[in-house]
Design a protein around this motif. Structure first.
Motif, PDB file in Angstrom:
ATOM      1  N   LYS A  94       0.947  -1.246   0.104  1.00  0.00           N
ATOM      2  CA  LYS A  94       0.121   0.042  -0.142  1.00  0.00           C
ATOM      3  C   LYS A  94       1.022   1.247   0.015  1.00  0.00           C
ATOM      4  O   LYS A  94       1.676   1.272   0.864  1.00  0.00           O
ATOM      5  N   PHE A  95       0.794   1.992  -0.882  1.00  0.00           N
ATOM      6  CA  PHE A  95       1.454   3.350  -1.061  1.00  0.00           C
ATOM      7  C   PHE A  95       0.417   4.526  -1.305  1.00  0.00           C
ATOM      8  O   PHE A  95      -0.365   4.349  -2.169  1.00  0.00           O
ATOM      9  N   THR A  96       1.304   5.689  -1.288  1.00  0.00           N
ATOM     10  CA  THR A  96       0.546   6.881  -1.605  1.00  0.00           C
ATOM     11  C   THR A  96       1.226   7.780  -2.522  1.00  0.00           C
ATOM     12  O   THR A  96       2.239   7.320  -2.895  1.00  0.00           O
ATOM     13  N   LEU A  97       0.532   8.529  -3.480  1.00  0.00           N
ATOM     14  CA  LEU A  97       1.486   9.358  -4.245  1.00  0.00           C
ATOM     15  C   LEU A  97       2.451  10.019  -3.757  1.00  0.00           C
ATOM     16  O   LEU A  97       3.554  10.141  -4.306  1.00  0.00           O
ATOM     17  N   GLN A  98       2.336  10.469  -2.325  1.00  0.00           N
ATOM     18  CA  GLN A  98       3.290  11.260  -1.442  1.00  0.00           C
ATOM     19  C   GLN A  98       4.578  10.269  -1.543  1.00  0.00           C
ATOM     20  O   GLN A  98       5.746  10.688  -1.535  1.00  0.00           O
ATOM     21  N   VAL A  99       4.540   9.055  -1.151  1.00  0.00           N
ATOM     22  CA  VAL A  99       5.230   8.138  -0.822  1.00  0.00           C
ATOM     23  C   VAL A  99       6.247   7.806  -2.287  1.00  0.00           C
ATOM     24  O   VAL A  99       7.511   7.962  -2.023  1.00  0.00           O
ATOM     25  N   ILE A 100       5.445   7.614  -3.194  1.00  0.00           N
ATOM     26  CA  ILE A 100       6.299   7.565  -4.530  1.00  0.00           C
ATOM     27  C   ILE A 100       7.041   8.709  -4.879  1.00  0.00           C
ATOM     28  O   ILE A 100       8.229   8.500  -5.257  1.00  0.00           O
ATOM     29  N   ALA A 101       6.214   9.957  -4.807  1.00  0.00           N
ATOM     30  CA  ALA A 101       6.836  11.251  -5.049  1.00  0.00           C
ATOM     31  C   ALA A 101       8.148  11.555  -4.241  1.00  0.00           C
ATOM     32  O   ALA A 101       9.187  11.984  -4.771  1.00  0.00           O
ATOM     33  N   ASN A 102       7.899  11.129  -2.938  1.00  0.00           N
ATOM     34  CA  ASN A 102       9.235  11.379  -2.104  1.00  0.00           C
ATOM     35  C   ASN A 102      10.241  10.390  -2.443  1.00  0.00           C
ATOM     36  O   ASN A 102      11.529  10.962  -2.385  1.00  0.00           O
ATOM     37  N   SER A 103      10.182   9.369  -2.752  1.00  0.00           N
ATOM     38  CA  SER A 103      11.315   8.303  -3.183  1.00  0.00           C
ATOM     39  C   SER A 103      11.895   8.813  -4.499  1.00  0.00           C
ATOM     40  O   SER A 103      13.062   8.289  -4.749  1.00  0.00           O
ATOM     41  N   LEU A 104      11.356   9.615  -5.374  1.00  0.00           N
ATOM     42  CA  LEU A 104      11.677   9.901  -6.741  1.00  0.00           C
ATOM     43  C   LEU A 104      12.138  11.703  -6.403  1.00  0.00           C
ATOM     44  O   LEU A 104      12.475  11.959  -7.626  1.00  0.00           O
ATOM     45  N   TYR A 105      12.019  12.158  -5.302  1.00  0.00           N
ATOM     46  CA  TYR A 105      12.210  13.490  -4.976  1.00  0.00           C
ATOM     47  C   TYR A 105      11.725  14.380  -6.018  1.00  0.00           C
ATOM     48  O   TYR A 105      12.425  15.319  -6.443  1.00  0.00           O
ATOM     49  N   VAL A 106      10.421  14.320  -5.888  1.00  0.00           N
ATOM     50  CA  VAL A 106       9.733  15.421  -6.921  1.00  0.00           C
ATOM     51  C   VAL A 106       8.314  15.594  -6.004  1.00  0.00           C
ATOM     52  O   VAL A 106       8.048  14.971  -5.295  1.00  0.00           O
ATOM     53  N   ASN A 107       7.613  16.608  -6.683  1.00  0.00           N
ATOM     54  CA  ASN A 107       6.493  17.147  -6.315  1.00  0.00           C
ATOM     55  C   ASN A 107       5.396  16.226  -6.490  1.00  0.00           C
ATOM     56  O   ASN A 107       5.246  15.738  -7.724  1.00  0.00           O
ATOM     57  N   PRO A 108       4.561  15.720  -5.598  1.00  0.00           N
ATOM     58  CA  PRO A 108       3.608  14.723  -6.015  1.00  0.00           C
ATOM     59  C   PRO A 108       2.388  15.106  -7.016  1.00  0.00           C
ATOM     60  O   PRO A 108       2.267  14.378  -7.843  1.00  0.00           O
ATOM     61  N   HIS A 109       2.083  16.533  -7.160  1.00  0.00           N
ATOM     62  CA  HIS A 109       1.220  16.835  -8.113  1.00  0.00           C
ATOM     63  C   HIS A 109       1.858  16.843  -9.403  1.00  0.00           C
ATOM     64  O   HIS A 109       1.342  16.473 -10.762  1.00  0.00           O
ATOM     65  N   TYR A 110       3.105  17.103  -9.530  1.00  0.00           N
ATOM     66  CA  TYR A 110       3.831  17.121 -10.839  1.00  0.00           C
ATOM     67  C   TYR A 110       4.129  15.618 -11.314  1.00  0.00           C
ATOM     68  O   TYR A 110       3.804  15.398 -12.416  1.00  0.00           O
ATOM     69  N   LEU A 111       4.319  14.782 -10.336  1.00  0.00           N
ATOM     70  CA  LEU A 111       4.459  13.374 -10.695  1.00  0.00           C
ATOM     71  C   LEU A 111       3.246  12.820 -11.179  1.00  0.00           C
ATOM     72  O   LEU A 111       3.215  12.146 -12.174  1.00  0.00           O
ATOM     73  N   HIS A 112       1.974  13.164 -10.565  1.00  0.00           N
ATOM     74  CA  HIS A 112       0.682  12.751 -11.010  1.00  0.00           C
ATOM     75  C   HIS A 112       0.460  13.165 -12.411  1.00  0.00           C
ATOM     76  O   HIS A 112      -0.146  12.269 -13.366  1.00  0.00           O
ATOM     77  N   ARG A 113       0.739  14.358 -12.768  1.00  0.00           N
ATOM     78  CA  ARG A 113       0.275  15.069 -13.993  1.00  0.00           C
ATOM     79  C   ARG A 113       1.190  14.454 -15.038  1.00  0.00           C
ATOM     80  O   ARG A 113       0.883  13.990 -15.983  1.00  0.00           O
ATOM     81  N   THR A 114       2.540  14.142 -14.862  1.00  0.00           N
ATOM     82  CA  THR A 114       3.423  13.596 -15.577  1.00  0.00           C
ATOM     83  C   THR A 114       3.016  12.371 -16.020  1.00  0.00           C
ATOM     84  O   THR A 114       3.027  11.862 -17.155  1.00  0.00           O
ATOM     85  N   PHE A 115       2.768  11.486 -15.182  1.00  0.00           N
ATOM     86  CA  PHE A 115       2.536  10.038 -15.077  1.00  0.00           C
ATOM     87  C   PHE A 115       1.057  10.001 -16.018  1.00  0.00           C
ATOM     88  O   PHE A 115       1.453   9.013 -16.968  1.00  0.00           O
ATOM     89  N   LYS A 116       0.247  10.724 -15.467  1.00  0.00           N
ATOM     90  CA  LYS A 116      -0.963  10.549 -16.485  1.00  0.00           C
ATOM     91  C   LYS A 116      -1.027  10.958 -17.911  1.00  0.00           C
ATOM     92  O   LYS A 116      -1.271  10.284 -18.923  1.00  0.00           O
TER      93      LYS A 116
END
Length: 184
Positions: A94-116
């Protein structure tokens, strides 16, 4: 610099990547024509036809477009690949957007938009697809119970697993097992 080269730089034209590189006297960097940095002042632009030539003249590669690595597809593509690697390794957790973003050192909203934008689905949708793909393989190839498979791929309730499985595959896990094990 020719008019064609200037138009390629102004329009960030990818078709000219590798054909030429432009360097900026003001920053001492060189870029691909497709670089998304601010449009340079034409009086500061110097054209080179190889990355090595630009480097030999004292210019360093741009950190945004990485002209010294021609197989590099861009920072957003690289970020998407890293997120995919993370999720493929951790799909059962179980993970959150914040967890993945932290592991990749990026903003969670930027990660979400880019991934989508690159994958056409959200990170959560991708996680569900990955889990269901692994569950379908286990259902077709083993006699393990559905609740065990549900837990193995990361769902902690069989009902949630069944709902997600049916939404993605179109049939229940039991029906899937029956059709893929030759049972009718």
């Amino acid at each position: 610099m020719t008019e064609i080269e200037w138009e390629a730089i102004k329009n960030c034209n990818k078709t000219y990547d590798g054909v030429f590189f432009y360097a900026l006297k003001s920053t001492k960097t060189f870029c691909r024509p497709s670089c998304t940095s601010r449009t340079p002042n034409p009086k500061n632009v110097v054209i080179f036809y190889t990355a090595e030539d630009a480097a030999n003249h004292g210019f360093r590669p741009c950190n945004r477009c990485r002209p010294d690595c021609m197989d590099w597809q861009g920072a957003k593509d690289e970020l998407t690949k890293k997120a995919l690697e993370y999720m493929d390794c951790h799909y059962t957790h179980k993970f959150t957007l914040q967890v993945i973003a932290n592991s990749l050192y990026v903003n969670p909203h930027y990660l979400h938009r880019t991934f989508k934008k690159f994958k056409g689905c959200t990170l959560l949708q991708y996680q569900h697809q990955t889990r269901i793909k692994h569950a379908a393989k286990l259902l077709a190839e083993t006699k393990l119970s559905i609740s065990y498979i549900s837990d193995t791929v990361g769902y902690h309730t069989s009902s949630h697993f069944s709902r997600v499985f049916k939404k993605i595959v179109g049939i229940s896990p039991l029906s899937f097992r029956k059709t893929h094990n030759g049972e009718q």
